[in-house]
Design an enzyme around this catalytic site. Sequence first.
Site, PDB file in Angstrom:
ATOM      1  N   LYS A  23      41.825  44.048  41.804  1.00  0.00           N
ATOM      2  CA  LYS A  23      43.079  44.351  42.487  1.00  0.00           C
ATOM      3  C   LYS A  23      44.211  43.677  41.732  1.00  0.00           C
ATOM      4  CE  LYS A  23      45.720  42.617  45.505  1.00  0.00           C
ATOM      5  NZ  LYS A  23      46.956  43.177  44.969  1.00  0.00           N
ATOM      6  N   GLU A  62      42.261  29.997  40.641  1.00  0.00           N
ATOM      7  CA  GLU A  62      43.234  29.413  39.710  1.00  0.00           C
ATOM      8  C   GLU A  62      44.577  29.475  40.409  1.00  0.00           C
ATOM      9  OE1 GLU A  62      42.219  28.002  37.139  1.00  0.00           O
ATOM     10  OE2 GLU A  62      40.303  28.951  36.728  1.00  0.00           O
ATOM     11  N   CYS A 117      52.318  29.280  36.030  1.00  0.00           N
ATOM     12  CA  CYS A 117      51.613  28.230  36.790  1.00  0.00           C
ATOM     13  C   CYS A 117      51.606  26.907  36.057  1.00  0.00           C
ATOM     14  CB  CYS A 117      50.192  28.680  37.066  1.00  0.00           C
ATOM     15  SG  CYS A 117      49.332  29.178  35.571  1.00  0.00           S
ATOM     16  N   GLU A 166      56.196  23.997  44.276  1.00  0.00           N
ATOM     17  CA  GLU A 166      56.213  24.901  43.126  1.00  0.00           C
ATOM     18  C   GLU A 166      57.330  25.924  43.336  1.00  0.00           C
ATOM     19  OE1 GLU A 166      53.089  27.832  42.705  1.00  0.00           O
ATOM     20  OE2 GLU A 166      52.991  27.455  40.558  1.00  0.00           O
TER      21      GLU A 166
HETATM   22  P1  NAD Z   1      50.081  35.422  45.458  1.00  0.00           P
HETATM   23  O1  NAD Z   1      49.043  34.457  45.917  1.00  0.00           O
HETATM   24  O2  NAD Z   1      51.141  35.803  46.386  1.00  0.00           O
HETATM   25  O3  NAD Z   1      49.388  36.772  44.985  1.00  0.00           O
HETATM   26  C1  NAD Z   1      48.302  36.782  44.090  1.00  0.00           C
HETATM   27  C2  NAD Z   1      47.437  37.986  44.400  1.00  0.00           C
HETATM   28  O4  NAD Z   1      46.892  37.815  45.704  1.00  0.00           O
HETATM   29  C3  NAD Z   1      48.195  39.305  44.412  1.00  0.00           C
HETATM   30  O5  NAD Z   1      47.376  40.297  43.848  1.00  0.00           O
HETATM   31  C4  NAD Z   1      48.414  39.557  45.898  1.00  0.00           C
HETATM   32  O6  NAD Z   1      48.543  40.922  46.184  1.00  0.00           O
HETATM   33  C5  NAD Z   1      47.131  38.980  46.469  1.00  0.00           C
HETATM   34  N1  NAD Z   1      47.208  38.622  47.891  1.00  0.00           N
HETATM   35  C6  NAD Z   1      48.303  38.401  48.646  1.00  0.00           C
HETATM   36  N2  NAD Z   1      47.929  38.114  49.919  1.00  0.00           N
HETATM   37  C7  NAD Z   1      46.571  38.133  49.958  1.00  0.00           C
HETATM   38  C8  NAD Z   1      45.590  37.885  50.952  1.00  0.00           C
HETATM   39  N3  NAD Z   1      45.902  37.563  52.199  1.00  0.00           N
HETATM   40  N4  NAD Z   1      44.284  37.963  50.606  1.00  0.00           N
HETATM   41  C9  NAD Z   1      43.931  38.260  49.350  1.00  0.00           C
HETATM   42  N5  NAD Z   1      44.807  38.532  48.370  1.00  0.00           N
HETATM   43  C10 NAD Z   1      46.122  38.457  48.657  1.00  0.00           C
HETATM   44  O7  NAD Z   1      50.633  34.808  44.093  1.00  0.00           O
HETATM   45  P2  NAD Z   1      51.694  35.479  43.108  1.00  0.00           P
HETATM   46  O8  NAD Z   1      53.005  35.367  43.767  1.00  0.00           O
HETATM   47  O9  NAD Z   1      51.245  36.817  42.641  1.00  0.00           O
HETATM   48  O10 NAD Z   1      51.552  34.538  41.836  1.00  0.00           O
HETATM   49  C11 NAD Z   1      52.196  33.342  41.787  1.00  0.00           C
HETATM   50  C12 NAD Z   1      51.232  32.217  42.060  1.00  0.00           C
HETATM   51  O11 NAD Z   1      50.092  32.326  41.195  1.00  0.00           O
HETATM   52  C13 NAD Z   1      51.843  30.882  41.751  1.00  0.00           C
HETATM   53  O12 NAD Z   1      51.485  29.937  42.726  1.00  0.00           O
HETATM   54  C14 NAD Z   1      51.213  30.513  40.411  1.00  0.00           C
HETATM   55  O13 NAD Z   1      51.202  29.157  40.125  1.00  0.00           O
HETATM   56  C15 NAD Z   1      49.858  31.093  40.538  1.00  0.00           C
HETATM   57  N6  NAD Z   1      49.263  31.318  39.214  1.00  0.00           N
HETATM   58  C16 NAD Z   1      48.256  30.501  38.814  1.00  0.00           C
HETATM   59  C17 NAD Z   1      47.684  30.664  37.551  1.00  0.00           C
HETATM   60  C18 NAD Z   1      46.542  29.784  37.105  1.00  0.00           C
HETATM   61  O14 NAD Z   1      45.880  30.121  36.120  1.00  0.00           O
HETATM   62  N7  NAD Z   1      46.287  28.662  37.755  1.00  0.00           N
HETATM   63  C19 NAD Z   1      48.158  31.660  36.697  1.00  0.00           C
HETATM   64  C20 NAD Z   1      49.201  32.483  37.133  1.00  0.00           C
HETATM   65  C21 NAD Z   1      49.746  32.300  38.409  1.00  0.00           C
END
Ligand code: NAD
Length: 499
Positions: free
Chosen positions: A192, A268, A302, A401
């Site tokens: 997804k 992650e 991140c 963050e």
């Molecule tokens: P997010 O958690 O909002 O979304 C990530 C994914 O989860 C998306 O595909 C979203 O559609 C899905 N999602 C949303 N609600 C969900 C639920 N209830 N159940 C399952 N899936 C759900 O994060 P974002 O805004 O897309 O990305 C930003 C975040 O990701 C930041 O906190 C960033 O630090 C983190 N990030 C971490 C890494 C790493 O390698 N550690 C890399 C990139 C981003």
Amino acid sequence: MKFTLQPKTIQTAVAKLKFRTQAFIDGEFCRSSSGKTYASINPANGKKITDISACEAADVERAVAVARKAFDDGRWSRMKPSDRKTVMLKFVERLEANAMEIALLDSLDAGKPIYDCVNIDIPDTIHCLHWHAELIDKLYERVAPCGPDSVAMIVREPIGVVGMILPWNFPAQMMAWKIGPALAAGNSIVLKPAKQTSLSALRIAELAAEAGLPVGVLNVVPGAGSVLGPALCRHMSVDMVAFTGSTSVGRDLLRYSSESNLKRVILELGGKNPQVVLADADLDLVAPHAVNSAFWNMGENCSSGSRLIVHRSVKDALVEKVIEQTKSWPVGDPLDPKTRVGPLIEPSHMETVLSYIKAGHKDGAKLILGGHRVLPKTGGNFVELTIFDEVKNSMTIAQEEIFGPVLSVIPVDSDEEAIAVANDTNYGLAASLHTRDLTKAHRYARAIRAGVVSVNCFSEGDLTTPFGGFKESGFFGRDKSSYAHEQYTELKTVWMQLG
Ligand code: NAD
């Protein structure tokens, strides 16, 4: 990648793009079960790029059934490793041949500067898949030292059906970090992508199929996380979920797993990463790394080094150099090859970042650069590169963050205080340390509680090194390297009694 990044060439290539807008299940594109779609919006101008199929739980159901069948009948999971490698190398070739297209899709969808997509994201995507493909036929299993009357083999097997949930900040690259090791290990996948950035994932899945990846092994279901995430993560036929995203959603996924089949979950997550600058650091070397660390990818990273923890004796000199460097990062149209800073992903996220800037003012931090929305007439979500000085680590902008272009400068009076402040966070993803003293470099790199510590640079290492977080920055998993490969496998003992 061999491209002339001329604005005219880019515009011509954009005009020729054909978008894949439907779910990719069982080797073909298909409408979502409900027939509903959602608009994918260009963050640089607020205009619709295209409509994408909005998958729902029924589509997850179908994709998981297809992936399960593909796994169980062994079409990929039991393929000879060298044959699996051949298919993956063809996949890499298809990606290389279509690299500019993938770069443009990510730039349009995520607002990422095309300069970064072409020079960093897509080369890394290709290299990642290539690296994991090459690993496939170089791994040996083990025989236990159990004596002459038995033979005990310790083998690794693919784990099964893996659900993958991706973020929007590095769409193609994060996909490669997950599907590279998972496919190499022989798993089947239901992926997804983030709702905002599904275009490259759909095209990459198609390229994999063109390369000969058996049907049903890689399925992509675009749509809302709140709908598809629980459906995937609660599914009894999904053996593992690999997630990159926010810490709050990560917590939900652990719950879904515990309430269903205890599937393996690797997370992650976010970061509030320190850049520690000791008094003896070479400030000319630090400044470009500090700016890159804080502002690369608009700070939507991140591992962004959003806390610059610097010895008071060199703070003003460093801040001057950092401001100077920051001014050489043009903000603007991501498709302009000169742009280093594009828009933020969506208006609501821009508002969140601006609200953090307000919180910085309110808490008494000193704004020394930026702080405002810019280029509003474009319709894009652009925010200036922003620096606050005299930040205390207890302030909201130093603890939470922000995921945007906001750097907090935190002065400290000793090495010990610098390390204590670096560790004074719930996160532990990445950190940088700047010093000319080799002993301090070794000691403090070990003292900082983070999954990656880069010394005298800002780096996440390369494909040979694992990437993942301590504390609330991660759970169990690592991306990249052979550690990533291992986590997509189960460990099995085969014990044989000899006659
Ligand atoms: P997010 O958690 O909002 O979304 C990530 C994914 O989860 C998306 O595909 C979203 O559609 C899905 N999602 C949303 N609600 C969900 C639920 N209830 N159940 C399952 N899936 C759900 O994060 P974002 O805004 O897309 O990305 C930003 C975040 O990701 C930041 O906190 C960033 O630090 C983190 N990030 C971490 C890494 C790493 O390698 N550690 C890399 C990139 C981003």
